[in-house]
Design a protein around this motif. Structure first.
Motif, PDB file in Angstrom:
ATOM      1  N   PRO A  42       0.783  -1.239   0.000  1.00 43.61           N
ATOM      2  CA  PRO A  42       0.000   0.000   0.000  1.00 43.61           C
ATOM      3  C   PRO A  42       0.810   1.283   0.000  1.00 43.61           C
ATOM      4  N   ARG A  46       0.850   3.977  -3.259  1.00 42.20           N
ATOM      5  CA  ARG A  46       0.353   5.339  -3.284  1.00 42.20           C
ATOM      6  C   ARG A  46       1.418   6.335  -3.763  1.00 42.20           C
ATOM      7  N   THR A 141      -7.502   8.267  -4.001  1.00 42.57           N
ATOM      8  CA  THR A 141      -7.274   7.389  -2.851  1.00 42.57           C
ATOM      9  C   THR A 141      -7.827   6.005  -3.160  1.00 42.57           C
ATOM     10  N   PRO A 142      -7.067   4.940  -2.933  1.00 40.86           N
ATOM     11  CA  PRO A 142      -7.547   3.593  -3.252  1.00 40.86           C
ATOM     12  C   PRO A 142      -8.874   3.271  -2.562  1.00 40.86           C
ATOM     13  N   PRO A 215      -5.242  -2.874  -7.522  1.00 43.08           N
ATOM     14  CA  PRO A 215      -4.541  -1.585  -7.437  1.00 43.08           C
ATOM     15  C   PRO A 215      -4.485  -0.855  -8.776  1.00 43.08           C
ATOM     16  N   ASP A 220      -7.876  -0.760  -3.244  1.00 40.75           N
ATOM     17  CA  ASP A 220      -6.974  -1.012  -2.127  1.00 40.75           C
ATOM     18  C   ASP A 220      -6.965  -2.518  -1.860  1.00 40.75           C
TER      19      ASP A 220
END
Length: 558
Positions: A42, A46, A141-142, A215, A220
C-alpha cells in the motif's frame, strides 16, 4: 411423507497479514513480476505506483493490459479469467490478463460453469472467471473491493445471473465490485480421488487474483469484502473457517445462509463420494478415463446423487448435499455450536429475509390442513424434537383451533422453516461470533423485490411478502421500476455497505440512518431492514433453538 422442510433451500435453484496474497495449500503460484509485487504494498502503491489507466476501458495491470467495455454511463465492465483448473484438479492462477472462454470481444460475458437446466452451449468447464465493475470517476485514494459469490444450492448460478450487474452498486458505494464464478456440483465438490472443497479453493484463487489486479483499477488490496447470498453466503462462512484464507479479505457479508445445515463432516462426504464414484464408469485413479467423461454424464450422476444423498446420510439434506466439507485441512472448524468456537476478529454483517421458507412451502402445497402440521414436522425432525415444536406457543395455534377457526398449516410451516434453517440459526451464529471476539451486525429484510422466478408462487407476490432471494436486487440496485420503499432501502443498504467495506461498521458517518448496533452475546440487536425498530425475538431466544430444539448440525453431529 417427504421431509419437506429439508427441501426449503432448493429455492436457490430458481435462479495476508501483509498485502501479499497467501498461496493456497498445495498450489504452486508462479512468480509475479517484481513491479507487480512492489506495487501491491500500500505505501509504495500510493507513492510510486499510481494507476496506469490509459483510458477508462484500457488498464495496465501487473499481468497485462485489461480491456473493458461500457456497462453504464457511470461504470465500465471488465470480464476476465482468474484461474484455470483441469477437471477435478486444484486451480492455477492465471499469469496473463485473458478474456473468459478465449473470447476476443471485450463485451463478451463468461459462460456459466456446467450445471443442469442449461443448454450445453451456455456453459463451459473453463469457467473460473469474474466480472469487475469499475466506476468511471474513482478518487485518487484507493477504494475497497466487494467480491460477490452467487447462490444456487451449489449446483446452479453464474456471474451473469439476474440482478447481478454490479455497476449501480459499484457507483453507489464508490468501490470496485467483482462478481465471481466457481465450479459447481460434482465438479466443485465430488473429486473422485477423495479430495474436497475444490470450489472453495476457486474462491481463494479469485481473491488472490484481486489482490494482484485491483490496485491498477484504483482499488486497495487490503480492503476486500466478500459478500454473497444463500449457498454463496454459506461459502463465505466456510471462508471464515479457513485459516489460510484469512489474509485474503477484511470483512464479510452473509445474506440468507441456511446455517442450520452446517458443513459436511468427512464421513458424510466419503459416503456420498463412494456413491458418486459408483455411478461412473471409471476408477477413481484413472485420470484419462475421468477426463474423457462427457459433461452430461457427470451432471446426470451428480443429479442422481443430489436426489439420493439424504437417504445415504441425513446430514447431507435434500437441499444442499454437495457443500463445504470440514476436512480438518482447509476448513478446520465447524464454526457453529456443535464444537468449540474459535477466536474471531473480522466484522461481519448477517441478514435474512422475512419469509425465507415461503417459496418451498407455498410452492409445494396449494393448501394444507392443520392436521398435516404434525406429520410434516415429524417427517423432518423426528422425535423428540417434533413434540417440543408442535407443543410450542411459537408454532401452535391451539387458541384459534379452540375457537373453531380454520388454520392453513402452511403459515406455521413457513414460520418454522424460516426460523430454524435461516433466522434463528443465523442469530445463534452471531451470538457465537460476538462471544469470541468479533463484531456481528444482524438484520432482517421486511422490504424486498421479487426475484425473477419467485412470481411463480403467489404468496411471494403478495404485499408485505419477502421471499428468499428478494434481497439481491435491493442490494445491487437493479430493481426494475422500484417503488419508493424499494428505492429507499436500496439507498440505505448501499450506504451501509459502503461504510462497512471501509470501516467494518454499517453506520455511515454523519448519516441520518437509524443506528445499527452490534450483536451481543445474548441479544443480537437485529434491525428491520426496510422498517423501523428491532426484529421480534420470538423463537430465536437462546433458550429455544439450539437448546430446547437442536439444529440439524447438532442433531447429526456434523
Amino acid at each position: 411423507m417427504v421431509a419437506i422442510l429439508h427441501l426449503i433451500s432448493l429455492v436457490a435453484l430458481s435462479s495476508l497479514a501483509s498485502a501479499l496474497p497467501t498461496p493456497l495449500p498445495n498450489l504452486k503460484f508462479p512468480p509475479i513480476v517484481p513491479k507487480g509485487l512492489v506495487c501491491r504494498l500500500p505505501i509504495v502503491q500510493r507513492l510510486l505506483c499510481p494507476r496506469t489507466t490509459t483510458t477508462g476501458l484500457i488498464v495496465n495491470t501487473p499481468i497485462g493490459t485489461a480491456h473493458g467495455s461500457v456497462d453504464t454511463s457511470a461504470a465500465n465492465r471488465f470480464a476476465v479469467k482468474y484461474a484455470a483448473a483441469p477437471r477435478w484438479q486444484n486451480p492455477s492462477p492465471v499469469t496473463a490478463w485473458v478474456l473468459p472462454n478465449n473470447a476476443t470481444d471485450v463485451t463478451a460475458l463468461p459462460l456459466a460453469c456446467p450445471q443442469p437446466g442449461l443448454d450445453d452451449s451456455s456453459f463451459s468447464e473453463d469457467c473460473l472467471s469474474m466480472i469487475l465493475y469499475v466506476p468511471n470517476n474513482l478518487p485518487t485514494t484507493p477504494v475497497p473491493t466487494l467480491m460477490w459469490i452467487h447462490g444456487g444450492s451449489f449446483i446452479v448460478g453464474s456471474a451473469t445471473g439476474p440482478g447481478l450487474d454490479g455497476s449501480n452498486l459499484a457507483v453507489a458505494t464508490n468501490s470496485i465490485v467483482a462478481v465471481v464464478q466457481y465450479r459447481l456440483g460434482a465438479l466443485g465438490w465430488m473429486q473422485p480421488n477423495g479430495g474436497t472443497n475444490l470450489a472453495m479453493k476457486d474462491l481463494m484463487a479469485a481473491m488472490s487474483f484481486l489482490k494482484v489486479v485491483v490496485p491498477s483499477f484504483g482499488g486497495d488490496p487490503s480492503k476486500v469484502t466478500i459478500a454473497g447470498q444463500s449457498s454463496g453466503a454459506n461459502m463465505i462462512r466456510a471462508l471464515l473457517a479457513i485459516p489460510s484464507a484469512s489474509s485474503l479479505f477484511q470483512n464479510a457479508i452473509i445474506q440468507s445462509d441456511p446455517m442450520d445445515y452446517g458443513f459436511l463432516n468427512p464421513g458424510a462426504q466419503q459416503t456420498m463420494q463412494n456413491y458418486f464414484n459408483g455411478l461412473l464408469t471409471c476408477s477413481k485413479s484413472d485420470t484419462r478415463c475421468l477426463n474423457s467423461l462427457s459433461l452430461d454424464t457427470i451432471i446426470n450422476a451428480q443429479m442422481n446423487l443430489f436426489e439420493n444423498a439424504y437417504t445415504l446420510d441425513p446430514s447431507a439434506t435434500q437441499a444442499e448435499p454437495m457443500r463445504p466439507v470440514r476436512d480438518g485441512q482447509l476448513i478446520t472448524t465447524t464454526l457453529d455450536s456443535s464444537s468449540p468456537f474459535p477466536h474471531v476478529s473480522k466484522p461481519i454483517l448477517v441478514s435474512t429475509v422475512l419469509n425465507e421458507a415461503a417459496l418451498t412451502i407455498y410452492g409445494n402445497f396449494d393448501t394444507l390442513p392443520e392436521a398435516a402440521f404434525y406429520p410434516v414436522v415429524n417427517a423432518t425432525f423426528g422425535s423428540p424434537r417434533t413434540n417440543v415444536i408442535v407443543n410450542s406457543a411459537f408454532y401452535n395455534d391451539a387458541n384459534l383451533l379452540a375457537e373453531g377457526v380454520t388454520i392453513d398449516a402452511r403459515t406455521q410451516l413457513e414460520t418454522l422453516g424460516t426460523d430454524y434453517i435461516w433466522k434463528c440459526s443465523s442469530w445463534t451464529f452471531a451470538r457465537n461470533w460476538a462471544s469470541n471476539g468479533g463484531q456481528a451486525f444482524v438484520g432482517m429484510y421486511v422490504v424486498g423485490a421479487s426475484y425473477p422466478g419467485n412470481d411463480a408462487v403467489d404468496f411471494c407476490t403478495q404485499p408485505g411478502s419477502v421471499c428468499h432471494q428478494d434481497d439481491i436486487e435491493i442490494v445491487f440496485g437493479t430493481v426494475p421500476s422500484p417503488t419508493t420503499a424499494q428505492a429507499s432501502l436500496t439507498t440505505e443498504m448501499q450506504a451501509r455497505y459502503a461504510s462497512f467495506m471501509r470501516t467494518g461498521n454499517p453506520n455511515p458517518s454523519g448519516s441520518s440512518l437509524a443506528h445499527w448496533g452490534a450483536a451481543g452475546t445474548s441479544n443480537v440487536n437485529a434491525i428491520l431492514l426496510g422498517g423501523s425498530g428491532m426484529v421480534p425475538i420470538n423463537a430465536c431466544s437462546p433458550s429455544y433453538w439450539g437448546q430446547q430444539v437442536l439444529y440439524d448440525y447438532q442433531t447429526f453431529g456434523i
